[in-house]
Design a protein around this motif. Sequence first.
Motif, mmCIF file in Angstrom:
data_model
loop_
_atom_site.group_PDB
_atom_site.id
_atom_site.type_symbol
_atom_site.label_atom_id
_atom_site.label_comp_id
_atom_site.label_asym_id
_atom_site.label_seq_id
_atom_site.Cartn_x
_atom_site.Cartn_y
_atom_site.Cartn_z
ATOM 1 N N PRO A 370 0.788 -1.230 0.000
ATOM 2 C CA PRO A 370 0.000 0.000 0.000
ATOM 3 C C PRO A 370 0.823 1.285 0.000
ATOM 4 C CG PRO A 370 0.015 -0.970 2.180
ATOM 5 C CD PRO A 370 0.717 -1.929 1.292
ATOM 6 N N GLY A 371 2.062 1.266 0.439
ATOM 7 C CA GLY A 371 2.834 2.502 0.567
ATOM 8 C C GLY A 371 3.843 2.697 -0.533
ATOM 9 N N ALA A 372 3.477 2.361 -1.782
ATOM 10 C CA ALA A 372 4.448 2.373 -2.876
ATOM 11 C C ALA A 372 4.728 3.775 -3.415
ATOM 12 C CB ALA A 372 3.968 1.480 -4.015
ATOM 13 N N PHE A 373 3.771 4.704 -3.262
ATOM 14 C CA PHE A 373 3.936 6.030 -3.867
ATOM 15 C C PHE A 373 3.251 7.059 -2.984
ATOM 16 C CE2 PHE A 373 2.958 9.556 -6.676
ATOM 17 C CZ PHE A 373 4.085 9.657 -7.479
ATOM 18 N N ILE A 374 4.044 7.963 -2.426
ATOM 19 C CA ILE A 374 3.530 8.997 -1.522
ATOM 20 C C ILE A 374 3.974 10.357 -2.022
ATOM 21 C CG2 ILE A 374 3.890 10.001 0.779
ATOM 22 C CD1 ILE A 374 3.795 7.166 1.881
ATOM 23 N N ILE A 375 3.061 11.302 -2.039
ATOM 24 C CA ILE A 375 3.372 12.682 -2.409
ATOM 25 C C ILE A 375 3.509 13.493 -1.124
ATOM 26 C CG2 ILE A 375 2.615 14.714 -3.687
ATOM 27 C CD1 ILE A 375 0.963 12.852 -5.468
ATOM 28 N N THR A 376 4.622 14.187 -0.979
ATOM 29 C CA THR A 376 4.881 14.920 0.261
ATOM 30 C C THR A 376 4.434 16.379 0.141
ATOM 31 O OG1 THR A 376 7.085 15.854 -0.173
ATOM 32 C CG2 THR A 376 6.967 13.500 0.421
ATOM 33 N N LYS A 377 4.467 17.039 1.266
ATOM 34 C CA LYS A 377 4.043 18.443 1.304
ATOM 35 C C LYS A 377 5.008 19.360 0.548
ATOM 36 C CE LYS A 377 6.348 19.745 5.645
ATOM 37 N NZ LYS A 377 6.127 20.278 7.012
ATOM 38 N N LYS A 378 6.185 18.866 0.232
ATOM 39 C CA LYS A 378 7.163 19.681 -0.497
ATOM 40 C C LYS A 378 6.916 19.679 -2.005
ATOM 41 C CE LYS A 378 9.700 20.950 3.043
ATOM 42 N NZ LYS A 378 11.106 20.564 3.196
ATOM 43 N N ALA A 379 6.006 18.842 -2.476
ATOM 44 C CA ALA A 379 5.763 18.742 -3.918
ATOM 45 C C ALA A 379 5.177 20.041 -4.454
ATOM 46 C CB ALA A 379 4.822 17.588 -4.215
ATOM 47 N N LYS A 380 5.839 20.635 -5.440
ATOM 48 C CA LYS A 380 5.338 21.874 -6.044
ATOM 49 C C LYS A 380 4.190 21.589 -7.013
ATOM 50 C CE LYS A 380 9.759 24.367 -5.777
ATOM 51 N NZ LYS A 380 10.516 23.282 -5.105
ATOM 52 N N ASN A 381 4.185 20.379 -7.556
ATOM 53 C CA ASN A 381 3.161 19.995 -8.538
ATOM 54 C C ASN A 381 2.548 18.653 -8.174
ATOM 55 O OD1 ASN A 381 3.440 22.171 -10.623
ATOM 56 N ND2 ASN A 381 5.544 21.405 -10.640
ATOM 57 N N PRO A 382 1.747 18.590 -7.121
ATOM 58 C CA PRO A 382 1.179 17.302 -6.705
ATOM 59 C C PRO A 382 0.278 16.678 -7.755
ATOM 60 C CG PRO A 382 0.247 19.120 -5.417
ATOM 61 C CD PRO A 382 1.408 19.672 -6.183
ATOM 62 N N GLU A 383 -0.452 17.487 -8.538
ATOM 63 C CA GLU A 383 -1.304 16.908 -9.583
ATOM 64 C C GLU A 383 -0.450 16.225 -10.650
ATOM 65 O OE1 GLU A 383 -4.465 19.105 -11.254
ATOM 66 O OE2 GLU A 383 -5.139 19.954 -9.354
ATOM 67 N N LEU A 384 0.664 16.823 -10.998
ATOM 68 C CA LEU A 384 1.560 16.208 -11.968
ATOM 69 C C LEU A 384 2.152 14.916 -11.408
ATOM 70 C CD1 LEU A 384 3.137 16.206 -14.612
ATOM 71 C CD2 LEU A 384 4.871 17.649 -13.495
ATOM 72 N N ALA A 385 2.532 14.929 -10.143
ATOM 73 C CA ALA A 385 3.082 13.724 -9.517
ATOM 74 C C ALA A 385 2.068 12.588 -9.557
ATOM 75 C CB ALA A 385 3.499 14.022 -8.075
ATOM 76 N N LEU A 386 0.801 12.914 -9.279
ATOM 77 C CA LEU A 386 -0.243 11.886 -9.311
ATOM 78 C C LEU A 386 -0.443 11.373 -10.730
ATOM 79 C CD1 LEU A 386 -3.442 11.036 -9.656
ATOM 80 C CD2 LEU A 386 -2.263 10.324 -7.590
ATOM 81 N N ARG A 387 -0.470 12.279 -11.719
ATOM 82 C CA ARG A 387 -0.638 11.873 -13.120
ATOM 83 C C ARG A 387 0.487 10.936 -13.552
ATOM 84 N NH1 ARG A 387 -2.950 15.227 -17.066
ATOM 85 N NH2 ARG A 387 -1.893 14.028 -18.690
ATOM 86 N N TRP A 388 1.712 11.271 -13.135
ATOM 87 C CA TRP A 388 2.892 10.476 -13.507
ATOM 88 C C TRP A 388 2.770 9.058 -12.954
ATOM 89 C CZ3 TRP A 388 6.864 8.069 -10.815
ATOM 90 C CH2 TRP A 388 8.026 7.770 -11.533
ATOM 91 N N ALA A 389 2.356 8.951 -11.697
ATOM 92 C CA ALA A 389 2.189 7.627 -11.090
ATOM 93 C C ALA A 389 0.990 6.899 -11.680
ATOM 94 C CB ALA A 389 2.024 7.770 -9.576
ATOM 95 N N ASP A 390 -0.066 7.623 -11.942
ATOM 96 C CA ASP A 390 -1.286 7.019 -12.480
ATOM 97 C C ASP A 390 -1.018 6.290 -13.791
ATOM 98 O OD1 ASP A 390 -4.406 6.969 -12.492
ATOM 99 O OD2 ASP A 390 -3.902 7.807 -14.444
ATOM 100 N N GLY A 391 -0.171 6.861 -14.628
ATOM 101 C CA GLY A 391 0.136 6.237 -15.901
ATOM 102 C C GLY A 391 0.799 4.875 -15.758
#
Length: 559
Positions: A370-391
Amino acid sequence: MYKKLNKIAGIVMAAGMLLAGCSGGAKEEGADTIGSNPPAAGTVELTPPGTYPLVKEKTTLKIMVRGNPLVENFETNEFTKWYEEKTNVHIEWEVVPEQSMQEKLNLVLASEDYPDVIMGLNVSPTQQMIYGSQGAFLPLNDLIEKQGTQTKKMFADNPEIKETVTAIDGNIYALPEVNDCYHCSMSQKMWIYEPWLKKLGLEMPKTTDDLYNVLKAFKENDPNGNGKKDEIPLSITQKSWRSTIDAFLMNSFIYNPVYGSSSKHMFIKDGKLDVAFNKPEWREGLRYLNKLYKEGLIAPESFTQDENQLIQQGENPGTVILGASTGGHEGVFTQLMGDSGRWKEYKAVPPLKGPGGVQYAAVDTTALTPGAFIITKKAKNPELALRWADGLYEKEMTLRSVYGRPDQEWRDAKEGEIGINGKPAVWSELKSYGTVQNVNWAQTGPALRTNDFRLSAVAKGDDDLEVILYNETKNKYEPYKPKDVSTVPPLFLTNEQASEIADLAKTINDYVDEMIARFVIGDASLDADWDSYVSQLDAMNLKRYLEIYQTAYDEKNKK
């Protein structure tokens, strides 16, 4: 592929409630320089969900990733380069050695020196809860809704995945790596060198007494025929996949699921959660292990050697010296697809019947990390990070990230080809998994491999590792799945419960691991020291430990 040449330790311990707020940028604030090493991203404008590239301007994400012994270099890796070209997202990697990833993770979380993303470090749900409640990790629900095309499809097709990763407050704080692997579901196995059995006229062991006699014969009767007493009857490492000394053998005395439950050695009987390690049956299991150890049938280095040292024993040049080992697959103690071919000569030992008639194949209830991909509070582009992982959940991306290049490491199935499950095949592996390479990520980070997907691979015969593991599990372990007891499912804890259980679990499990070694080696006496061992567990508040998990289990059942 074979959970886990890397997986190990990240199977669900407990999932917690994170309270951090969600953020995400959608509009560009200045232009990024395009190049091989673009500057760190500001907020950027994304392309429509489900399309590529993800952004028009090349953008950087900083990812802290677990080092993988099968990946030469994440920065120069061919899948990394291919996915960067497809997404227009450059990754600035911080690679953490696998052996010290937990220490590094703790240091980063304590120092708040976060990257944009933490990937492949299998952050426990307990840690997700603790640091999420402090605002370190972002909840992902809104991000998934806006940008998670593949994630939403995965949840719709597999509701149990969403249920597993959703905390009790309804939030999702980490994306999983999904690997619904049939042979992994009963992966606490033992393997024995079949040519030695045949040479000495021995049958595959069926009971613990049989195993003792076989190991004794390996030690005394020179099965490798070199005139030396150099045989190692049984050697184990505590540091590889499903290889600990108790994982297989204790299931001949008491049900002992070491992996896949909310806590290792924990089980459910008649609706009540309990642990194996303070029971009389556990004591008798330790007595059996101590007997093997005292008579030189278990290698003394089994408590200290790492996986590479064990493989060196399994691949001893020229002469076979290793009689048996434990682990989820043969690659724990030999070189998969190695030149020696020894990996194919070790056969799975079925669950052994103990002196009390106990004979369990321990079941791992989880099909994901369950903990394979976490976005931290330092992420400037959390939506992009999610899109990248989603693919990475798309079929092609999963095949590329796990296996490699199309028509080189894998291909689509041809008409008439049959899968491992006996149905029409969907894809075929062209090169065997398990060797060091630089064309894939070898099961690091998000991927989507359902049981149907895995078993839809073309069955290539007796030399196919996946076929071997499937058949060994189906024929030898499936008949011994427990009926009167079960493994604890993934459980979500409240913030307060998770904080309390974190200290209790570490204290108790560290002590249990220490005493397993001491009792087996003989540094502690199962007669003189057992009562004080049980009393010490009580003093460590084992009762409260079980109460917390029982409450969480009862709450799950109410839902």
